[in-house]
Design a protein around this motif. Structure first.
Motif, PDB file in Angstrom:
ATOM      1  N   LEU A 160       0.840  -1.199   0.000  1.00  0.00           N
ATOM      2  CA  LEU A 160       0.000   0.000   0.000  1.00  0.00           C
ATOM      3  C   LEU A 160       0.881   1.258   0.000  1.00  0.00           C
ATOM      4  O   LEU A 160       0.651   2.193  -0.769  1.00  0.00           O
ATOM      5  CB  LEU A 160      -0.925  -0.015   1.207  1.00  0.00           C
ATOM      6  CG  LEU A 160      -1.942   1.111   1.310  1.00  0.00           C
ATOM      7  CD1 LEU A 160      -2.836   1.158   0.076  1.00  0.00           C
ATOM      8  CD2 LEU A 160      -2.788   0.924   2.561  1.00  0.00           C
ATOM      9  N   ARG A 161       1.894   1.259   0.829  1.00  0.00           N
ATOM     10  CA  ARG A 161       2.819   2.403   0.893  1.00  0.00           C
ATOM     11  C   ARG A 161       3.526   2.590  -0.461  1.00  0.00           C
ATOM     12  O   ARG A 161       3.641   3.703  -0.961  1.00  0.00           O
ATOM     13  CB  ARG A 161       3.831   2.186   2.015  1.00  0.00           C
ATOM     14  CG  ARG A 161       4.710   3.379   2.283  1.00  0.00           C
ATOM     15  CD  ARG A 161       5.648   3.141   3.457  1.00  0.00           C
ATOM     16  NE  ARG A 161       4.970   2.858   4.709  1.00  0.00           N
ATOM     17  CZ  ARG A 161       4.421   3.771   5.504  1.00  0.00           C
ATOM     18  NH1 ARG A 161       4.460   5.040   5.149  1.00  0.00           N
ATOM     19  NH2 ARG A 161       3.837   3.428   6.627  1.00  0.00           N
ATOM     20  N   ASP A 162       3.988   1.482  -1.055  1.00  0.00           N
ATOM     21  CA  ASP A 162       4.671   1.558  -2.354  1.00  0.00           C
ATOM     22  C   ASP A 162       3.748   2.090  -3.443  1.00  0.00           C
ATOM     23  O   ASP A 162       4.149   2.900  -4.277  1.00  0.00           O
ATOM     24  CB  ASP A 162       5.211   0.191  -2.765  1.00  0.00           C
ATOM     25  CG  ASP A 162       6.361  -0.281  -1.897  1.00  0.00           C
ATOM     26  OD1 ASP A 162       6.899   0.526  -1.096  1.00  0.00           O
ATOM     27  OD2 ASP A 162       6.714  -1.474  -1.995  1.00  0.00           O
ATOM     28  N   TRP A 163       2.490   1.621  -3.444  1.00  0.00           N
ATOM     29  CA  TRP A 163       1.546   2.051  -4.471  1.00  0.00           C
ATOM     30  C   TRP A 163       1.229   3.540  -4.332  1.00  0.00           C
ATOM     31  O   TRP A 163       1.241   4.289  -5.294  1.00  0.00           O
ATOM     32  CB  TRP A 163       0.273   1.216  -4.406  1.00  0.00           C
ATOM     33  CG  TRP A 163      -0.686   1.528  -5.496  1.00  0.00           C
ATOM     34  CD1 TRP A 163      -0.407   1.670  -6.828  1.00  0.00           C
ATOM     35  CD2 TRP A 163      -2.082   1.736  -5.383  1.00  0.00           C
ATOM     36  NE1 TRP A 163      -1.549   1.952  -7.536  1.00  0.00           N
ATOM     37  CE2 TRP A 163      -2.595   1.993  -6.672  1.00  0.00           C
ATOM     38  CE3 TRP A 163      -2.963   1.721  -4.308  1.00  0.00           C
ATOM     39  CZ2 TRP A 163      -3.940   2.235  -6.901  1.00  0.00           C
ATOM     40  CZ3 TRP A 163      -4.298   1.951  -4.551  1.00  0.00           C
ATOM     41  CH2 TRP A 163      -4.763   2.214  -5.837  1.00  0.00           C
ATOM     42  N   LEU A 164       0.967   3.973  -3.103  1.00  0.00           N
ATOM     43  CA  LEU A 164       0.665   5.388  -2.884  1.00  0.00           C
ATOM     44  C   LEU A 164       1.865   6.264  -3.243  1.00  0.00           C
ATOM     45  O   LEU A 164       1.704   7.356  -3.785  1.00  0.00           O
ATOM     46  CB  LEU A 164       0.241   5.624  -1.434  1.00  0.00           C
ATOM     47  CG  LEU A 164      -1.114   5.023  -1.051  1.00  0.00           C
ATOM     48  CD1 LEU A 164      -1.330   5.121   0.453  1.00  0.00           C
ATOM     49  CD2 LEU A 164      -2.241   5.674  -1.811  1.00  0.00           C
TER      50      LEU A 164
END
Length: 149
Positions: free
Chosen positions: A127-131
């Motif tokens: 999630l952090r990588d995608w955001l």
């Protein structure tokens, strides 16, 4: 619609993006192009308010449960006994220099209850990588002008 506050796994992130609201929001509403923007997603297919996607080898079905234009998108997801509620772009908050994106996700279900310590970190890193990838794309695509995002 809200995340399950009693779930064994809850992730809350608040990235800030220096871009216009529409530039930040649009990648989250164009489901069929998710694999173009997220290296974890191999494919995504929208069918009305439901979409199926493949991420990290997992077949996932999500249903959009709440959509408040320019403000909030909430969806649930289920895969392999894990019930997740993901308030993706839980809240779009325009600021003079961009948009604050409060994103929350909860995971519950038998597999999570059986191994909460190992599954606690599973949703956060992707999630952090995608955001982060979305933020970088938005910031290079559209910069707010005149103090309005």
């Amino acid at each position: 619609m809200d995340v399950n506050r009693n779930a064994p796994v809850i992730v809350e992130l608040e990235p800030f993006t220096h871009a216009a609201l529409s530039t930040v929001r649009d990648p989250h509403t164009t489901v069929d192009r998710r694999s173009d923007r997220n290296p974890y997603i191999e494919r995504a297919n929208l069918r009305g308010a439901t979409f199926d996607w493949l991420a990290a080898g997992l077949e996932i079905t999500s249903t959009i449960g709440e959509l408040v234009p320019q403000r909030r998108i909430a969806r649930d997801r289920r895969t392999h006994g894990i019930d997740g509620l993901h308030l993706h772009l839980g809240t779009f908050t325009p600021r003079p220099a961009g948009v604050l994106d409060r994103t929350e996700e909860s995971w519950a279900g038998e597999p999570v209850r059986a191994d909460p310590s190992n599954l606690r970190t599973a949703p956060e890193s992707p999630l952090r990588d995608w955001l982060s990838a979305l933020r970088k794309t938005a910031e290079t695509t559209s910069l707010p002008q005149g103090g309005s995002a």
